[in-house]
Scaffold this active site. Structure first.
Site, mmCIF file in Angstrom:
data_model
loop_
_atom_site.group_PDB
_atom_site.id
_atom_site.type_symbol
_atom_site.label_atom_id
_atom_site.label_comp_id
_atom_site.label_asym_id
_atom_site.label_seq_id
_atom_site.Cartn_x
_atom_site.Cartn_y
_atom_site.Cartn_z
ATOM 1 N N ASP A 43 0.818 -1.206 0.000
ATOM 2 C CA ASP A 43 0.000 0.000 0.000
ATOM 3 C C ASP A 43 0.858 1.265 0.000
ATOM 4 O O ASP A 43 2.075 1.220 0.204
ATOM 5 C CB ASP A 43 -0.915 0.016 1.227
ATOM 6 N N LYS A 65 -3.714 3.280 -2.033
ATOM 7 C CA LYS A 65 -4.967 4.035 -1.982
ATOM 8 C C LYS A 65 -4.695 5.341 -1.260
ATOM 9 O O LYS A 65 -3.873 5.413 -0.361
ATOM 10 C CB LYS A 65 -6.035 3.258 -1.214
ATOM 11 N N GLY A 96 0.077 -0.566 5.736
ATOM 12 C CA GLY A 96 0.493 0.336 6.796
ATOM 13 C C GLY A 96 -0.263 0.028 8.076
ATOM 14 O O GLY A 96 -1.394 -0.460 8.050
ATOM 15 N N ASP A 98 -1.772 -1.714 11.176
ATOM 16 C CA ASP A 98 -2.184 -3.090 11.409
ATOM 17 C C ASP A 98 -3.305 -3.437 10.432
ATOM 18 O O ASP A 98 -4.250 -2.658 10.255
ATOM 19 C CB ASP A 98 -2.675 -3.266 12.850
ATOM 20 N N MET A 178 -8.466 8.575 9.355
ATOM 21 C CA MET A 178 -8.964 9.081 8.065
ATOM 22 C C MET A 178 -10.076 10.113 8.269
ATOM 23 O O MET A 178 -11.100 10.111 7.579
ATOM 24 C CB MET A 178 -9.464 7.908 7.196
#
Length: 252
Positions: A43, A65, A96, A98, A178
């Site tokens: 990622d 992403k 990235g 867990d 996020m």
């Protein structure tokens, strides 16, 4: 991409959490399986230092992403993992933090299980634990919070709202992953449901990395703080957030 329904020639998939950014926070087992991998599917937030640990002959597949943009859709990522395993490869799915904390690792394992592919899970240090530790913010503290909740800032898959009343009326530390884009909504909902506008908060951007930066404020100033922050960032809300200004040690 062709996928067989049998796995007689299946390889093996290791779902590995790379940690929050500092390559030294990768686990010993994570290091070992990365070095042994034939294929590494990784990622955006996996550091170059960690990617460099893979064997030079390993196939490196980027499926990163970021906000509002998916380089490779999730169903295609699932197909890549299945196909490479069916080719008999040792595959590392490298994420990235867990993989089981807002990492969609469970969805990927469900797909592997559907095709009878063997796998293992190598936990990683999640951003909430790593970034707050480097910022000097203890998520629990006898004088501040006896528990902590991790919440995604993304809209839930079925469109349901978060249980804002429950969050606002608890004495927990709240950690939003996020959440930058939704910071105004987070602020409004928590205040509307009873959390004090003066509740301390912190935004930790690029946690545990050399460029880590911590922005301190209160719940009512959170949207303004977020305007000056960049992703990846973590939002911490609760009285523990105020401790970072005293206990922060990174970059000292």
């Amino acid at each position: 991409m062709s996928i067989n329904n049998t796995s007689s020639n299946s390889g093996f998939v290791s779902l590995v959490g790379a940690g929050p950014g500092d390559p030294d926070l990768l686990t010993v087992k994570g290091l070992r399986v990365i070095q042994a991998a034939d294929v590494v599917v990784y990622d955006r937030l996996v550091s170059e230092d960690i990617l460099a640990l893979a064997d030079s002959s390993a196939e490196m597949i980027y499926v990163g992403k970021q906000l509002d943009f998916h380089c490779v859709p999730q169903d295609q990522i699932n197909q890549i993992l299945v196909q490479k395993a069916q080719e008999g490869k040792r595959v590392v799915r490298l994420k990235g933090g867990d993989s089981f904390i807002f990492g969609r690792g469970g969805e990927e394992l469900e797909e592997l299980a559907k095709f009878g592919i063997k796998y293992e899970v190598v936990p990683g240090i999640t951003a909430a634990a790593g970034a707050t530790a480097y910022a000097g913010i203890p998520l629990t503290h006898r004088d501040h919070a006896q528990s902590v909740q991790f919440i995604t800032g993304h809209v839930q898959k079925d469109g349901r709202e978060i249980e804002w009343a429950s969050l606002a009326q608890s004495n927990n530390s709240l950690v939003f992953y996020m959440g930058l884009k939704q910071s105004g909504h987070i602020c409004d909902k928590l205040i509307t449901h009873g959390l004090s506008a003066q509740t301390p908060c912190a935004i930790i951007e690029n946690g545990t990395r050399p460029e880590q930066r911590v922005l301190n404020g209160t719940l009512e100033t959170l949207p303004e703080l977020a305007k000056g922050a960049v992703s990846p960032a973590l939002i911490v809300i609760g009285s523990v957030a105020s401790l970072g200004e005293r206990l922060g040690w990174f970059h000292q």
